[in-house]
Write an enzyme that holds these catalytic residues in place. Structure first.
Site, mmCIF file in Angstrom:
data_model
loop_
_atom_site.group_PDB
_atom_site.id
_atom_site.type_symbol
_atom_site.label_atom_id
_atom_site.label_comp_id
_atom_site.label_asym_id
_atom_site.label_seq_id
_atom_site.Cartn_x
_atom_site.Cartn_y
_atom_site.Cartn_z
ATOM 1 N N LYS A 1 4.157 0.725 10.215
ATOM 2 C CA LYS A 1 4.210 1.928 9.373
ATOM 3 C C LYS A 1 3.727 3.151 10.139
ATOM 4 O O LYS A 1 4.253 4.244 9.948
ATOM 5 C CB LYS A 1 3.298 1.747 8.162
ATOM 6 C CG LYS A 1 3.954 1.025 7.025
ATOM 7 C CD LYS A 1 3.062 1.207 5.820
ATOM 8 C CE LYS A 1 3.256 0.094 4.829
ATOM 9 N NZ LYS A 1 2.126 -0.027 3.922
ATOM 10 N N ARG B 1 5.287 -12.872 9.805
ATOM 11 C CA ARG B 1 5.941 -11.600 9.479
ATOM 12 C C ARG B 1 7.255 -11.508 10.237
ATOM 13 O O ARG B 1 7.442 -12.130 11.277
ATOM 14 C CB ARG B 1 5.031 -10.413 9.720
ATOM 15 C CG ARG B 1 4.468 -10.246 11.098
ATOM 16 C CD ARG B 1 3.311 -9.253 11.112
ATOM 17 N NE ARG B 1 3.696 -7.929 10.659
ATOM 18 C CZ ARG B 1 3.050 -7.267 9.704
ATOM 19 N NH1 ARG B 1 2.007 -7.791 9.101
ATOM 20 N NH2 ARG B 1 3.434 -6.055 9.358
ATOM 21 N N GLU C 1 0.877 -1.158 0.000
ATOM 22 C CA GLU C 1 0.000 0.000 0.000
ATOM 23 C C GLU C 1 0.924 1.221 0.000
ATOM 24 O O GLU C 1 1.822 1.297 0.849
ATOM 25 C CB GLU C 1 -0.810 -0.028 1.294
ATOM 26 C CG GLU C 1 -2.207 0.459 1.136
ATOM 27 C CD GLU C 1 -2.924 0.479 2.478
ATOM 28 O OE1 GLU C 1 -3.509 1.518 2.792
ATOM 29 O OE2 GLU C 1 -2.887 -0.534 3.204
HETATM 30 P P1 ATP Z 1 -0.435 -1.674 6.647
HETATM 31 O O1 ATP Z 1 -0.822 -1.764 8.079
HETATM 32 O O2 ATP Z 1 -0.290 -0.281 6.155
HETATM 33 O O3 ATP Z 1 -1.218 -2.584 5.745
HETATM 34 P P2 ATP Z 1 1.771 -3.425 6.007
HETATM 35 O O4 ATP Z 1 3.086 -3.490 6.708
HETATM 36 O O5 ATP Z 1 0.915 -4.629 5.936
HETATM 37 O O6 ATP Z 1 1.041 -2.206 6.671
HETATM 38 P P3 ATP Z 1 1.613 -3.322 3.141
HETATM 39 O O7 ATP Z 1 2.003 -2.229 2.233
HETATM 40 O O8 ATP Z 1 0.199 -3.753 3.149
HETATM 41 O O9 ATP Z 1 2.048 -2.874 4.589
HETATM 42 O O10 ATP Z 1 2.556 -4.569 2.926
HETATM 43 C C1 ATP Z 1 2.847 -5.106 1.679
HETATM 44 C C2 ATP Z 1 3.248 -6.542 1.829
HETATM 45 O O11 ATP Z 1 4.348 -6.666 2.720
HETATM 46 C C3 ATP Z 1 2.128 -7.372 2.393
HETATM 47 O O12 ATP Z 1 1.954 -8.471 1.520
HETATM 48 C C4 ATP Z 1 2.598 -7.814 3.735
HETATM 49 O O13 ATP Z 1 2.201 -9.130 3.971
HETATM 50 C C5 ATP Z 1 4.119 -7.709 3.624
HETATM 51 N N1 ATP Z 1 4.691 -7.352 4.925
HETATM 52 C C6 ATP Z 1 4.447 -6.252 5.635
HETATM 53 N N2 ATP Z 1 5.126 -6.256 6.804
HETATM 54 C C7 ATP Z 1 5.832 -7.412 6.828
HETATM 55 C C8 ATP Z 1 6.728 -8.024 7.772
HETATM 56 N N3 ATP Z 1 7.027 -7.441 8.926
HETATM 57 N N4 ATP Z 1 7.263 -9.216 7.454
HETATM 58 C C9 ATP Z 1 6.974 -9.804 6.283
HETATM 59 N N5 ATP Z 1 6.148 -9.293 5.354
HETATM 60 C C10 ATP Z 1 5.567 -8.118 5.617
HETATM 61 MG MG MG Z 2 -1.095 -4.404 4.730
#
Ligand code: ATP
Ligand code: MG
Length: 580
Positions: free
Chosen positions: A288, A278, A53
């Site tokens: 974030k 994660r 996102e």
């Molecule tokens: P938000 O709360 O804004 O959704 P987010 O960290 O999930 O935060 P995204 O932009 O949705 O952010 O994440 C993109 C991809 O990165 C998603 O597929 C998510 O699963 C993966 N991702 C995010 N944080 C992690 C993490 N700590 N470890 C592994 N993968 C992650």
């Molecule tokens: Mg997300």
């Protein structure tokens, strides 16, 4: 504390970041893909994606996802998409889109020409929603967000049907169209899936699919005033792109039945969702919201502050993409969440730089020494080894003269036990130069040492005594006349606590910030070869660590050095053990 070597040493090219040939370890996701290929599922195709996102900069957790997804595509000769999940208009900015593209490319995520935006599918999503309305599987609901929550029930109690659940298909078609046409104010209505308000999985209790929002979208402008909810949009995006393995983090495991419900209700292509744990890293935060807060409120200098766990922060600190890939390979892919110690990441870059970074000398906290028996005006060019582990790296000339700088810490007038560095009457070796001995100290009126007077043994050029006498200590130095002054920044963990979120009720994670996370040395003295150090170059400053020439703050002839990592694991100082 014991050091654990990181797996598979990577080959480093100082200026480029090659896709080094680490053989990735297998993991449960790769095993599932192997089985799918063997059974002919997805007709032998592998197509993954990374769906960020655009509401912040990417962090090391995202790196794990990018490396996993793009690595699978590469190894199975499949495809990898970069798809912006830009369904939420209010939070998205072009700056984030640009930084994400840069970071994905830097990490080696090769999406070829498949730079995609979920917002390009808005029309298709709307048409599918209308299809569900016409099938009697979705309805327009006038409950407010609060009321909806009240009707939802709890894990142990069923929810209640919305009073609007019984609307006719004609009424729903009419209202949904008018929602799209902008006839109703924000928040006044939603489109909801008609599933089951008593479903044991709360995600299936008539979830919202669309909300009304009169907001400008970074790509669609004012075209839309209804926006799809994440759970409605996400599975459709993967379906449209014919993603085979939709890899996400474990929080989405209990959303999978909802994605399946939508795809089945529409009868469209079905990717397989696979969930992994994660990444959580010690002594930092990977939310974030918190990272944005640190930037916005000036707790750090920006998204790419070298203390930040962002990809741009690590890059500016001097990490290579290959070291981050080696780290991800080392920690593997699991199903259960855990916190990885940050020193595992530090080891990955240390291993790489130990093999490849040229050695130089610099003095961070200078103490002047004068060699009384060294001829005034004489300059000798000493041969210094560039990398003791790599003969091919050769040697360089370092000028030596009567007045030098050494580290303040390398001199003690009254030495503690086993102090083998410089102290009155004791011989010490100057790296690549001579054996010298401290004869006396000069102090100012306040009693501070201003310089140390020494003598040298002219027979020990290069640092070894011809009579074979043992010299235990070797210290680094620079010639005072030839030294190049440079700014040097030393970094420590951003948070002192292993888990910064571990705070008592009413307290905030920011209280765990490390007040000593940045130390700026305005005027360090470097050997003259560093005057021409170019932005992006990496060095080992002997005995001090690995340093990176900052690409933003350095000017020609005036490098600014960021310490990437210390020579040894210094985490013993910082809280290590899991809490409780
Ligand atoms: P938000 O709360 O804004 O959704 P987010 O960290 O999930 O935060 P995204 O932009 O949705 O952010 O994440 C993109 C991809 O990165 C998603 O597929 C998510 O699963 C993966 N991702 C995010 N944080 C992690 C993490 N700590 N470890 C592994 N993968 C992650
Ligand atoms: Mg997300």
């Amino acid at each position: 504390m014991s050091q654990r070597p990181a797996g598979g040493a990577a080959i480093l090219n100082l200026y480029n970041f090659p896709m080094e040939t680490l053989t990735p370890k297998t993991n449960f996701i790769r095993e599932i893909i192997d089985a799918d290929l063997a059974s002919g599922k997805f007709e032998g195709c592998v197509h993954t994606r990374f769906p960020p996102e655009p509401n912040g900069y990417l962090h090391i957790g995202h790196a794990k996802s990018i490396i996993l997804n793009s690595g699978i595509a590469r190894d199975y000769k499949g495809k990898f998409n970069l798809r912006f999940d830009d369904t939420n208009p209010s939070k998205e900015e072009q700056e984030y889109v640009d930084s994400i593209i840069e970071d994905v490319k830097w990490l080696g995520g090769d999406f070829e020409d498949r730079l995609l935006f979920a917002s390009d599918y808005f029309q298709a999503m709307y048409d599918w929603a209308m299809e569900l309305v016409k099938k009697g599987k979705a309805y327009v609901c006038d409950l407010s967000a609060d009321e909806m929550r009240g009707y939802r029930g709890t894990p142990s109690e069923p929810g209640k049907d919305s009073p609007f659940r019984g609307r006719t298909i004609e009424e729903n078609v009419n209202l949904f169209e008018r929602m799209k046409n902008g006839e109703f104010p924000d928040g006044s209505r939603t489109l909801r899936a008609k599933i089951d308000m008593a479903h044991p999985n709360l995600n299936l209790r008539d979830p919202a699919m669309y909300r009304i929002l009169h907001a400008e979208h970074h790509r669609q402008g004012n075209k839309w005033c209804v926006y799809p909810m994440y759970d409605w949009a996400h599975g459709l995006e993967d379906s449209i792109e014919k993603i085979t393995h939709s890899i996400c983090t474990v929080e989405f495991e209990n959303h999978r039945p909802l994605y399946d419900w939508f795809l089945d209700a529409l009868g469209i292509y079905h990717p397989q969702q696979l969930e992994f744990a994660r990444l959580n890293l010690s002594n930092t935060v990977l939310s974030k919201r918190k990272l944005l807060e640190l930037v916005r409120d000036g707790h750090v200098a920006g998204w790419d502050d070298p203390r930040m766990p962002t990809i741009s922060g690590f890059r500016r600190r001097g990490y290579t993409a290959s070291s981050i890939r080696a780290f991800c390979d080392e920690i593997g892919v699991a199903k259960f969440n855990s916190i990885i110690d940050i020193w595992v990441l530090e080891n990955a870059i240390r291993n790489e730089l130990n093999a490849a970074a040229p050695r130089v000398m610099a003095v961070l906290k200078p103490l002047k020494i004068v060699i009384d028996n060294y001829p005034e005006g004489l300059v000798e060019e000493m041969d210094a080894v560039n990398n003791p582990g790599d003969e091919a790296a050769g040697t360089r000339k370092v000028p030596f003269s009567r007045e030098l700088y050494i580290e303040q810490d390398d001199f003690k007038e009254v030495p503690p036990k086993k102090f083998f560095r410089m102290t009155p009457g004791q011989e010490v070796r100057l790296r690549a130069a001579y054996i010298i001995k401290c004869e006396s100290v000069v102090k100012d009126a306040a009693g501070n040492i201003t310089e140390v007077r020494c003598t040298y043994d002219p027979a020990t050029r290069g640092g070894d005594a011809p009579d074979g006498r043992k010299i235990k200590g070797t210290i680094h130095w620079v010639s005072a006349r030839h030294a190049v002054a440079a700014k040097v920044r030393l970094y420590d963990a951003l948070f002192t606590k292993r888990n910064p979120d571990d705070v008592e009720e009413g307290h905030d994670y920011k209280e765990n910030m490390n007040p000593g996370s940045l130390e700026v040395i305005e005027k360090a003295y470097c050997e003259p070869s560093l005057k021409s150090a170019r932005p992006g170059e990496r060095f080992q400053f002997e005995r001090l660590g690995y340093f990176f020439v900052d690409p933003k703050d350095s000017a020609p002839g005036a490098p600014v050095f960021n310490r990437t990592v210390t020579l040894k694991d210094t985490w013993a100082k910082i809280e290590q053990k899991p809490q409780g």
